[in-house]
Design an enzyme around this catalytic site. Structure first.
Site, PDB file in Angstrom:
ATOM      1  N   ARG A 129     -10.086 -17.413  -0.866  1.00  0.00           N
ATOM      2  CA  ARG A 129     -11.387 -17.517  -1.551  1.00  0.00           C
ATOM      3  C   ARG A 129     -11.522 -16.495  -2.662  1.00  0.00           C
ATOM      4  O   ARG A 129     -12.254 -16.710  -3.617  1.00  0.00           O
ATOM      5  CB  ARG A 129     -12.515 -17.403  -0.516  1.00  0.00           C
ATOM      6  CG  ARG A 129     -12.648 -18.672   0.317  1.00  0.00           C
ATOM      7  CD  ARG A 129     -13.542 -18.481   1.498  1.00  0.00           C
ATOM      8  NE  ARG A 129     -12.805 -18.118   2.691  1.00  0.00           N
ATOM      9  CZ  ARG A 129     -13.330 -17.469   3.728  1.00  0.00           C
ATOM     10  NH1 ARG A 129     -14.596 -17.109   3.695  1.00  0.00           N
ATOM     11  NH2 ARG A 129     -12.585 -17.190   4.772  1.00  0.00           N
ATOM     12  N   GLU A 139      -8.838  -7.948  13.999  1.00  0.00           N
ATOM     13  CA  GLU A 139      -9.600  -7.688  15.224  1.00  0.00           C
ATOM     14  C   GLU A 139      -8.668  -7.827  16.430  1.00  0.00           C
ATOM     15  O   GLU A 139      -8.669  -7.014  17.337  1.00  0.00           O
ATOM     16  CB  GLU A 139     -10.751  -8.693  15.315  1.00  0.00           C
ATOM     17  CG  GLU A 139     -12.023  -8.050  15.753  1.00  0.00           C
ATOM     18  CD  GLU A 139     -13.192  -9.004  15.618  1.00  0.00           C
ATOM     19  OE1 GLU A 139     -13.165  -9.876  14.727  1.00  0.00           O
ATOM     20  OE2 GLU A 139     -14.122  -8.880  16.436  1.00  0.00           O
TER      21      GLU A 139
HETATM   22  O1  LIG Z   1     -12.609  -7.900   5.999  1.00  0.00           O
HETATM   23  P1  LIG Z   1     -11.663  -8.754   6.793  1.00  0.00           P
HETATM   24  O2  LIG Z   1     -11.889  -8.685   8.267  1.00  0.00           O
HETATM   25  O3  LIG Z   1     -10.241  -8.509   6.413  1.00  0.00           O
HETATM   26  O4  LIG Z   1     -12.015 -10.263   6.465  1.00  0.00           O
HETATM   27  C1  LIG Z   1     -12.290 -10.718   5.162  1.00  0.00           C
HETATM   28  C2  LIG Z   1     -11.252 -11.702   4.714  1.00  0.00           C
HETATM   29  O5  LIG Z   1     -11.276 -12.828   5.619  1.00  0.00           O
HETATM   30  C3  LIG Z   1     -11.437 -14.015   4.848  1.00  0.00           C
HETATM   31  O6  LIG Z   1     -10.213 -14.531   4.472  1.00  0.00           O
HETATM   32  P2  LIG Z   1      -9.283 -15.404   5.422  1.00  0.00           P
HETATM   33  O7  LIG Z   1      -8.156 -14.540   5.898  1.00  0.00           O
HETATM   34  O8  LIG Z   1     -10.116 -16.094   6.443  1.00  0.00           O
HETATM   35  O9  LIG Z   1      -8.609 -16.400   4.420  1.00  0.00           O
HETATM   36  P3  LIG Z   1      -9.085 -17.596   3.463  1.00  0.00           P
HETATM   37  O10 LIG Z   1      -9.827 -16.980   2.294  1.00  0.00           O
HETATM   38  O11 LIG Z   1      -7.774 -18.142   3.079  1.00  0.00           O
HETATM   39  O12 LIG Z   1      -9.955 -18.552   4.248  1.00  0.00           O
HETATM   40  C4  LIG Z   1     -12.194 -13.557   3.631  1.00  0.00           C
HETATM   41  O13 LIG Z   1     -12.044 -14.475   2.555  1.00  0.00           O
HETATM   42  C5  LIG Z   1     -11.598 -12.212   3.341  1.00  0.00           C
HETATM   43  O14 LIG Z   1     -10.406 -12.289   2.554  1.00  0.00           O
HETATM   44  N1  LIG Z   2     -17.987 -14.355   9.106  1.00  0.00           N
HETATM   45  C1  LIG Z   2     -17.192 -14.674   8.079  1.00  0.00           C
HETATM   46  N2  LIG Z   2     -17.546 -15.642   7.224  1.00  0.00           N
HETATM   47  C2  LIG Z   2     -16.735 -15.968   6.196  1.00  0.00           C
HETATM   48  N3  LIG Z   2     -15.560 -15.382   5.962  1.00  0.00           N
HETATM   49  C3  LIG Z   2     -15.170 -14.405   6.785  1.00  0.00           C
HETATM   50  N4  LIG Z   2     -14.063 -13.638   6.796  1.00  0.00           N
HETATM   51  C4  LIG Z   2     -14.156 -12.812   7.859  1.00  0.00           C
HETATM   52  N5  LIG Z   2     -15.295 -13.003   8.545  1.00  0.00           N
HETATM   53  C5  LIG Z   2     -15.946 -14.009   7.887  1.00  0.00           C
END
Ligand SMILES: O=P(O)(O)OC[C@H]1O[C@H](OP(=O)(O)OP(=O)(O)O)[C@H](O)[C@@H]1O
Ligand SMILES: Nc1ncnc2[nH]cnc12
Length: 188
Positions: free
Chosen positions: A72, A109
């Site tokens: 994202r 986590e």
């Molecule tokens: O602060 P954190 O605990 O590290 O979480 C935040 C990250 O988690 C989500 O990505 P995700 O890994 O779900 O990937 P995506 O964007 O491909 O869905 C979000 O877009 C951040 O990059």
């Molecule tokens: N609660 C949440 N919603 C969307 N993206 C996330 N990435 C990690 N935690 C999330």
């Protein structure tokens, strides 16, 4: 825009953005409140306002490059980089980049994950702004900051659309950021 949220002058922007982020309970696991930004992306006015705010942060921090965090962070970071007139660098989940990479493992986590960046994508003389949608535990952003520094570049800061203030992401990131700022357009 302050480090912890938007100021009074930005209330309109905050309301516009928040109004297009949907809460999805128990996704992807029970107990998680997922912040779905797809309605925001689908709204031309809200997406343009977000892009403007992120591009403004690029200019304000004197960034020479934007790093976007898969996936994202790509959607938010790329148009902001174009609008600010700087290059865009993807930080990807391990195994997706074709060239020589730097890799950084980090704690989730539960368990660990690894992200990568092309080793020559940023370097000395660059000031890099990290852009992502959500700061949760801070692990992904922290790992990206370490990658950028290992490549020899300066971290201009981290800007996220939304900080989950009930999680310790800001604390976790602060050690790695040192003096560089963390900005959240919205804190929930
Ligand atoms: O602060 P954190 O605990 O590290 O979480 C935040 C990250 O988690 C989500 O990505 P995700 O890994 O779900 O990937 P995506 O964007 O491909 O869905 C979000 O877009 C951040 O990059
Ligand atoms: N609660 C949440 N919603 C969307 N993206 C996330 N990435 C990690 N935690 C999330």
């Amino acid at each position: 825009m302050s480090a912890t949220g938007v100021g009074p002058a930005d209330e309109k922007l905050r309301d516009l953005l928040l109004g297009h982020i949907h809460d999805v309970p128990d996704y992807p696991k029970p107990g998680v409140m997922f912040k779905d930004i797809t309605p925001l992306l689908a709204d031309a006015t809200a997406f343009a306002a977000l892009t403007d705010a992120l591009a403004e942060a690029c200019r304000r921090h004197g960034a020479t490059k934007v790093v976007g965090l898969e996936a994202r962070g790509f959607i938010l970071g790329a148009p902001a980089a174009v609008r600010a007139g700087v290059g865009f660098v993807p930080v990807r989940k391990a195994g997706k980049l074709p060239g020589a990479t730097l890799a950084q493992a980090y704690e989730l986590e539960y368990g660990t994950a690894e992200i990568e960046m092309h080793a020559d994508a940023v370097g000395p003389g660059d000031r890099v702004l990290v852009i992502d949608d959500v700061l949760a535990t801070g692990g992904t952003a922290e790992a990206s900051v370490r990658l950028i520094r290992r490549a020899g570049a300066e971290v201009a800061g981290v800007v996220v659309l939304m900080e989950l203030g009930f999680l310790p992401g800001r604390e976790r990131l602060s050690g790695a950021l040192e003096e560089a700022p963390l900005e959240a357009l919205i804190t929930v």
